[in-house]
Design an enzyme around this catalytic site. Structure first.
Site, PDB file in Angstrom:
ATOM      1  N   ASN A 210       0.855  -1.199   0.000  1.00 17.30           N
ATOM      2  CA  ASN A 210       0.000   0.000   0.000  1.00 17.30           C
ATOM      3  C   ASN A 210       0.887   1.243   0.000  1.00 17.30           C
ATOM      4  O   ASN A 210       2.103   1.145  -0.042  1.00 17.30           O
ATOM      5  CB  ASN A 210      -0.956  -0.029   1.197  1.00 17.30           C
ATOM      6  CG  ASN A 210      -0.189  -0.094   2.507  1.00 17.30           C
ATOM      7  OD1 ASN A 210       0.572   0.794   2.835  1.00 17.30           O
ATOM      8  ND2 ASN A 210      -0.368  -1.200   3.237  1.00 17.30           N
ATOM      9  N   ASP A 279      -4.020  -6.451   4.919  1.00 16.50           N
ATOM     10  CA  ASP A 279      -5.018  -7.319   5.571  1.00 16.50           C
ATOM     11  C   ASP A 279      -4.929  -8.744   5.039  1.00 16.50           C
ATOM     12  O   ASP A 279      -5.327  -9.681   5.715  1.00 16.50           O
ATOM     13  CB  ASP A 279      -6.415  -6.744   5.362  1.00 16.50           C
ATOM     14  CG  ASP A 279      -6.582  -5.453   6.152  1.00 16.50           C
ATOM     15  OD1 ASP A 279      -6.235  -5.465   7.349  1.00 16.50           O
ATOM     16  OD2 ASP A 279      -7.011  -4.436   5.571  1.00 16.50           O
ATOM     17  N   PRO A 305      -2.824 -11.958  10.288  1.00 12.55           N
ATOM     18  CA  PRO A 305      -3.237 -11.732  11.680  1.00 12.55           C
ATOM     19  C   PRO A 305      -3.416 -10.239  11.937  1.00 12.55           C
ATOM     20  O   PRO A 305      -2.722  -9.414  11.319  1.00 12.55           O
ATOM     21  CB  PRO A 305      -2.058 -12.277  12.489  1.00 12.55           C
ATOM     22  CG  PRO A 305      -0.920 -12.342  11.550  1.00 12.55           C
ATOM     23  CD  PRO A 305      -1.476 -12.506  10.181  1.00 12.55           C
ATOM     24  N   PHE A 323      -4.623   3.118  14.869  1.00 15.34           N
ATOM     25  CA  PHE A 323      -4.980   4.130  13.874  1.00 15.34           C
ATOM     26  C   PHE A 323      -6.172   3.613  13.078  1.00 15.34           C
ATOM     27  O   PHE A 323      -6.381   2.393  12.982  1.00 15.34           O
ATOM     28  CB  PHE A 323      -3.809   4.401  12.930  1.00 15.34           C
ATOM     29  CG  PHE A 323      -2.921   5.523  13.395  1.00 15.34           C
ATOM     30  CD1 PHE A 323      -2.097   5.348  14.491  1.00 15.34           C
ATOM     31  CD2 PHE A 323      -2.919   6.750  12.747  1.00 15.34           C
ATOM     32  CE1 PHE A 323      -1.287   6.383  14.939  1.00 15.34           C
ATOM     33  CE2 PHE A 323      -2.115   7.790  13.177  1.00 15.34           C
ATOM     34  CZ  PHE A 323      -1.292   7.611  14.280  1.00 15.34           C
ATOM     35  N   LYS A 337     -13.800   0.554  15.510  1.00 15.26           N
ATOM     36  CA  LYS A 337     -12.486  -0.113  15.630  1.00 15.26           C
ATOM     37  C   LYS A 337     -11.941   0.009  17.050  1.00 15.26           C
ATOM     38  O   LYS A 337     -11.293  -0.915  17.554  1.00 15.26           O
ATOM     39  CB  LYS A 337     -11.480   0.507  14.651  1.00 15.26           C
ATOM     40  CG  LYS A 337     -11.620  -0.055  13.248  1.00 15.26           C
ATOM     41  CD  LYS A 337     -10.618   0.528  12.257  1.00 15.26           C
ATOM     42  CE  LYS A 337     -11.034   0.126  10.850  1.00 15.26           C
ATOM     43  NZ  LYS A 337     -10.295   0.792   9.791  1.00 15.26           N
ATOM     44  N   LYS A 341     -11.233  -3.616  18.532  1.00 24.25           N
ATOM     45  CA  LYS A 341      -9.827  -4.013  18.751  1.00 24.25           C
ATOM     46  C   LYS A 341      -9.403  -3.789  20.203  1.00 24.25           C
ATOM     47  O   LYS A 341      -8.234  -3.952  20.533  1.00 24.25           O
ATOM     48  CB  LYS A 341      -8.923  -3.236  17.788  1.00 24.25           C
ATOM     49  CG  LYS A 341      -9.279  -3.513  16.316  1.00 24.25           C
ATOM     50  CD  LYS A 341      -8.220  -3.073  15.333  1.00 24.25           C
ATOM     51  CE  LYS A 341      -8.667  -3.346  13.904  1.00 24.25           C
ATOM     52  NZ  LYS A 341      -7.574  -3.712  13.016  1.00 24.25           N
TER      53      LYS A 341
HETATM   54  O1  PMT Z   1       2.847   6.122   6.531  1.00 26.80           O
HETATM   55  P1  PMT Z   1       2.270   7.453   6.062  1.00 26.80           P
HETATM   56  O2  PMT Z   1       2.416   7.640   4.575  1.00 26.80           O
HETATM   57  O3  PMT Z   1       2.767   8.608   6.869  1.00 26.80           O
HETATM   58  O4  PMT Z   1       0.676   7.382   6.294  1.00 26.80           O
HETATM   59  C1  PMT Z   1       0.165   7.313   7.591  1.00 26.80           C
HETATM   60  C2  PMT Z   1      -0.996   6.314   7.672  1.00 26.80           C
HETATM   61  C3  PMT Z   1      -2.156   6.804   6.822  1.00 26.80           C
HETATM   62  C4  PMT Z   1      -0.559   4.928   7.200  1.00 26.80           C
HETATM   63  C5  PMT Z   1      -1.393   6.245   9.202  1.00 26.80           C
HETATM   64  O5  PMT Z   1      -1.754   7.517   9.642  1.00 26.80           O
HETATM   65  C6  PMT Z   1      -2.523   5.267   9.430  1.00 26.80           C
HETATM   66  O6  PMT Z   1      -3.692   5.569   9.308  1.00 26.80           O
HETATM   67  N1  PMT Z   1      -2.138   4.008   9.796  1.00 26.80           N
HETATM   68  C7  PMT Z   1      -3.070   2.871   9.943  1.00 26.80           C
HETATM   69  C8  PMT Z   1      -3.424   2.305   8.589  1.00 26.80           C
HETATM   70  C9  PMT Z   1      -4.359   1.133   8.680  1.00 26.80           C
HETATM   71  O7  PMT Z   1      -3.970   0.063   8.362  1.00 26.80           O
HETATM   72  O8  PMT Z   1      -5.554   1.394   9.177  1.00 26.80           O
HETATM   73  P2  PMT Z   1      -6.729   0.308   9.356  1.00 26.80           P
HETATM   74  O9  PMT Z   1      -7.905   1.164   9.649  1.00 26.80           O
HETATM   75  O10 PMT Z   1      -6.770  -0.613   8.192  1.00 26.80           O
HETATM   76  O11 PMT Z   1      -6.259  -0.521  10.625  1.00 26.80           O
HETATM   77  C10 PMT Z   1      -6.712  -0.244  11.943  1.00 26.80           C
HETATM   78  C11 PMT Z   1      -5.617  -0.513  12.954  1.00 26.80           C
HETATM   79  O12 PMT Z   1      -5.317  -1.894  13.003  1.00 26.80           O
HETATM   80  C12 PMT Z   1      -4.309   0.181  12.672  1.00 26.80           C
HETATM   81  O13 PMT Z   1      -3.771   0.594  13.905  1.00 26.80           O
HETATM   82  C13 PMT Z   1      -3.433  -0.908  12.054  1.00 26.80           C
HETATM   83  O14 PMT Z   1      -2.040  -0.707  12.312  1.00 26.80           O
HETATM   84  C14 PMT Z   1      -3.931  -2.129  12.787  1.00 26.80           C
HETATM   85  N2  PMT Z   1      -3.824  -3.377  12.002  1.00 26.80           N
HETATM   86  C15 PMT Z   1      -4.502  -3.537  10.847  1.00 26.80           C
HETATM   87  C16 PMT Z   1      -4.440  -4.744  10.166  1.00 26.80           C
HETATM   88  C17 PMT Z   1      -3.631  -5.774  10.698  1.00 26.80           C
HETATM   89  N3  PMT Z   1      -3.525  -6.930  10.074  1.00 26.80           N
HETATM   90  N4  PMT Z   1      -2.949  -5.584  11.834  1.00 26.80           N
HETATM   91  C18 PMT Z   1      -3.032  -4.421  12.501  1.00 26.80           C
HETATM   92  O15 PMT Z   1      -2.398  -4.249  13.560  1.00 26.80           O
END
Ligand code: PMT
Length: 400
Positions: A210, A279, A305, A323, A337, A341
């Protein structure tokens, strides 16, 4: 106002319309108990008279490296040694470029070269000049060297443009300084941060990933480190220097990231999941390069995971911040979330637009926790990171 800042501050002023705000900053610094010496570039003197700063600081203003009177009172090397901290506000694009290159062709640049003390700059310029790749490269390289970048703010500019480039208000700069000198809120806390993308191999030459650049996670690492924490970054593949004073564990895939995190979770006080973890991964990685023989190619993807959920499910979990990267319904998705989570706090950002999220140097966050929320308005990722760490530390310290 209480004398909260009994420090020797060297205030550098460069040429820009925002120089008038520095007079207010000087007034606030003096009221907060600081001893301030002002150094102005020739361009700054075109905007505000040195006399203004002289009257407000009660000290002579330094404008010229070859000024015999100034040199006999306190030469520029002594002046650099005298200061506990240097703040340059406003810092013009020209000054930032020269500072990055190590120029010493005016007294302020010379002082920066001669100083071992921390330096903060408050950029102020037209939004297009701020967005220019050269300026962004200069700022990134200065930040990597440990120069603190405070701002800029977004809004209407003196030239009529609207965007990022306004100097932070004097009150905000004073708060930054006070925060800097406060004993780190996270002193001796162990903070683990994931950053960047993960990369899921399809075959030896192709992968799924990504647009995460790692900038947000690395800015958080710097901010947590400045707040006194011992920081470990588990980083996906990004093109960024290791933030000074932090430890980096480099990984590629989500599985590698999960292992690196889980190995350290027991010795972690605070976990921040900023990485954009893929994911899904392909069920079966091809050992050899897949040949393009058919018109269609089907890949079977399986779920990776959820790292942050594994951490919160751990026996005695650290304080956890996740995040949420969303393209719509930011608040509803983020709050869902937060619950699903089991997080202590979530930082939600909009992705896929022109100023925030993936790849940009700026961001805007909405923080949510069980009984509160805070909006961090559009600013550089470094400033946003400092604000997030500050709020997160308040919540953490209230519970621990
Ligand atoms: O890296 P940059 O270019 O500076 O951009 C920053 C960012 C947009 C990546 C950052 O600010 C951000 O939003 N990071 C989280 C991105 C994300 O995967 O979001 P999500 O909504 O899909 O996931 C929710 C949370 O679960 C996140 O804390 C993620 O780290 C965590 N996660 C998700 C999937 C997974 N398999 N394991 C996880 O731990």
């Amino acid at each position: 106002m209480q004398a909260t800042l009994k420090k020797k501050i060297l205030l550098g002023v460069t040429g820009g319309i925002a120089a008038y705000k520095s007079a207010e900053l000087l007034r606030l610094l003096v009221r907060a108990g600081a001893e301030v010496r002002v150094v102005m570039t020739a361009a700054a003197c075109e905007f505000v008279q040195p006399l203004t700063f002289h009257a407000l600081s009660g000290n002579r203003v330094y404008t010229d490296i070859f000024d015999a009177d100034a040199e006999s009172a306190m030469d520029h090397i002594e002046l650099a040694r005298w200061a506990d901290f240097m703040v340059i506000a406003p810092a013009s694009a020209d000054f930032i470029a020269k500072l990055n290159q190590g120029y010493g062709d005016n007294i302020l640049l010379t002082l920066c070269l001669a100083s071992k003390q921390p330096v903060a700059i408050a950029p102020a310029m037209n939004q297009q000049m701020y967005a220019n790749a050269a300026t962004q490269d200069n700022l990134a390289s200065l930040a990597d060297r440990g120069i603190l970048i405070w701002g800029p703010d977004s809004g209407e500019q003196a030239c009529g443009d609207v965007g990022l480039g306004r100097m932070l208000e004097a009150e905000t700069l004073l708060q930054e300084l006070e925060m800097h000198f406060r004993p780190g809120k996270l002193a001796s806390k162990r903070v683990l941060i994931t950053a960047g993308p993960t990369l899921e191999a399809i075959d030896p030459v192709r992968y799924i990933s990504n647009h995460s650049s790692g900038k947000m996670g690395y800015a958080l690492a710097r901010a947590a480190q400045s707040a006194g924490a011992e920081v470990t970054l588990v980083s996906g593949p990004v093109n960024l220097a290791i933030p000074a004073g932090t430890k980096r564990i480099s990984v590629n895939s989500a599985l590698e990231m999960r292992d690196a995190v889980m190995e350290r979770v027991e010795e972690t006080d605070i976990f921040i999941a900023c990485a954009a973890v893929s994911d899904y991964r392909v069920e079966q990685q091809a050992v050899q390069k897949i040949k393009k023989t058919d018109d269609q190619l089907q890949l079977l993807l399986i779920r990776n995971p959820d790292i942050v959920s594994e951490v919160t499910a751990f026996g005695n979990p650290p304080f956890c911040i996740g995040f949420a990267a969303e393209t719509e319904n930011l608040e509803a998705h983020a709050k869902a979330k937060l619950k699903r989570k089991n997080l202590d706090m979530i930082a939600a950002n909009l992705v896929g637009n022109s100023d925030t999220g993936f790849g940009h140097d700026s961001n805007e966050l909405h923080l949510f926790w069980a009984d509160g929320q805070l909006h961090l308005k559009l600013a550089s990722k470094q400033l946003i990171a400092q604000q997030l760490i500050d709020q997160m530390a308040n919540l953490y310290l209230a519970q621990n």
